[in-house]
Motif scaffolding. Sequence first.
Motif, PDB file in Angstrom:
ATOM      1  N   TRP A  35       0.852  -1.190   0.000  1.00  0.00           N
ATOM      2  CA  TRP A  35       0.000   0.000   0.000  1.00  0.00           C
ATOM      3  C   TRP A  35       0.887   1.239   0.000  1.00  0.00           C
ATOM      4  CZ3 TRP A  35      -5.071   0.548  -0.819  1.00  0.00           C
ATOM      5  CH2 TRP A  35      -5.901  -0.558  -0.640  1.00  0.00           C
ATOM      6  N   ARG A  37       0.756   5.771  -0.704  1.00  0.00           N
ATOM      7  CA  ARG A  37      -0.101   6.936  -0.794  1.00  0.00           C
ATOM      8  C   ARG A  37       0.667   8.084  -1.432  1.00  0.00           C
ATOM      9  NH1 ARG A  37      -0.717   8.567   5.634  1.00  0.00           N
ATOM     10  NH2 ARG A  37       1.435   9.324   5.946  1.00  0.00           N
ATOM     11  N   ARG A  44       5.236   9.368  -4.216  1.00  0.00           N
ATOM     12  CA  ARG A  44       4.483   8.220  -3.722  1.00  0.00           C
ATOM     13  C   ARG A  44       5.241   7.598  -2.547  1.00  0.00           C
ATOM     14  NH1 ARG A  44       1.240   4.904  -8.170  1.00  0.00           N
ATOM     15  NH2 ARG A  44       0.668   7.094  -8.527  1.00  0.00           N
ATOM     16  N   ASP A  89      -2.794  12.452   6.832  1.00  0.00           N
ATOM     17  CA  ASP A  89      -3.009  11.200   6.114  1.00  0.00           C
ATOM     18  C   ASP A  89      -3.819  11.402   4.836  1.00  0.00           C
ATOM     19  OD1 ASP A  89      -3.480   9.712   9.326  1.00  0.00           O
ATOM     20  OD2 ASP A  89      -1.702   9.518   8.054  1.00  0.00           O
ATOM     21  N   TYR A  93      -4.626   6.792  -2.084  1.00  0.00           N
ATOM     22  CA  TYR A  93      -4.017   5.538  -1.648  1.00  0.00           C
ATOM     23  C   TYR A  93      -4.061   4.522  -2.783  1.00  0.00           C
ATOM     24  CZ  TYR A  93      -3.671   7.251   3.112  1.00  0.00           C
ATOM     25  OH  TYR A  93      -3.318   7.975   4.239  1.00  0.00           O
ATOM     26  N   CYS A  95      -2.780   0.465  -4.132  1.00  0.00           N
ATOM     27  CA  CYS A  95      -2.198  -0.843  -3.860  1.00  0.00           C
ATOM     28  C   CYS A  95      -1.423  -1.273  -5.101  1.00  0.00           C
ATOM     29  CB  CYS A  95      -3.255  -1.871  -3.485  1.00  0.00           C
ATOM     30  SG  CYS A  95      -4.579  -2.132  -4.680  1.00  0.00           S
TER      31      CYS A  95
END
Length: 122
Positions: A35, A37, A44, A89, A93, A95
Amino acid sequence: VQLQASGGGVVQPGGSLRLSCVVSGFKLDYYAIGWFRQAPGKGREGLLCITRTFATVYYGDSVEGRFTISSDNAKSTVYLQMNGLAVEDTATYFCAASAGLCYSDPSLYDFWGQGTQVTVSS
């Protein structure tokens, strides 16, 4: 090979979200899933990864103790549970799948999902 990330949304500081990454075209025990973000104007950032033997690797110091990764082989899904969310945060996001090991370097991943937006705001 496809990865589909979902579960993003708007949440207040201190809240929780669970992101899902559904994979197709391969089995989870053949690929490591990470993962990442990306916040606006930033690169990234690697957060966590689950290996082909389902061990967890943390890359983001800021998320250890708040975020966890898990997988459900029957559903071909990897989850990112995010607790204690903070404004910092806020990001898109992603994957990603690696045919090798877990890496913090996003360039070493072979396949990517499309991203899901997480916004933490009061």
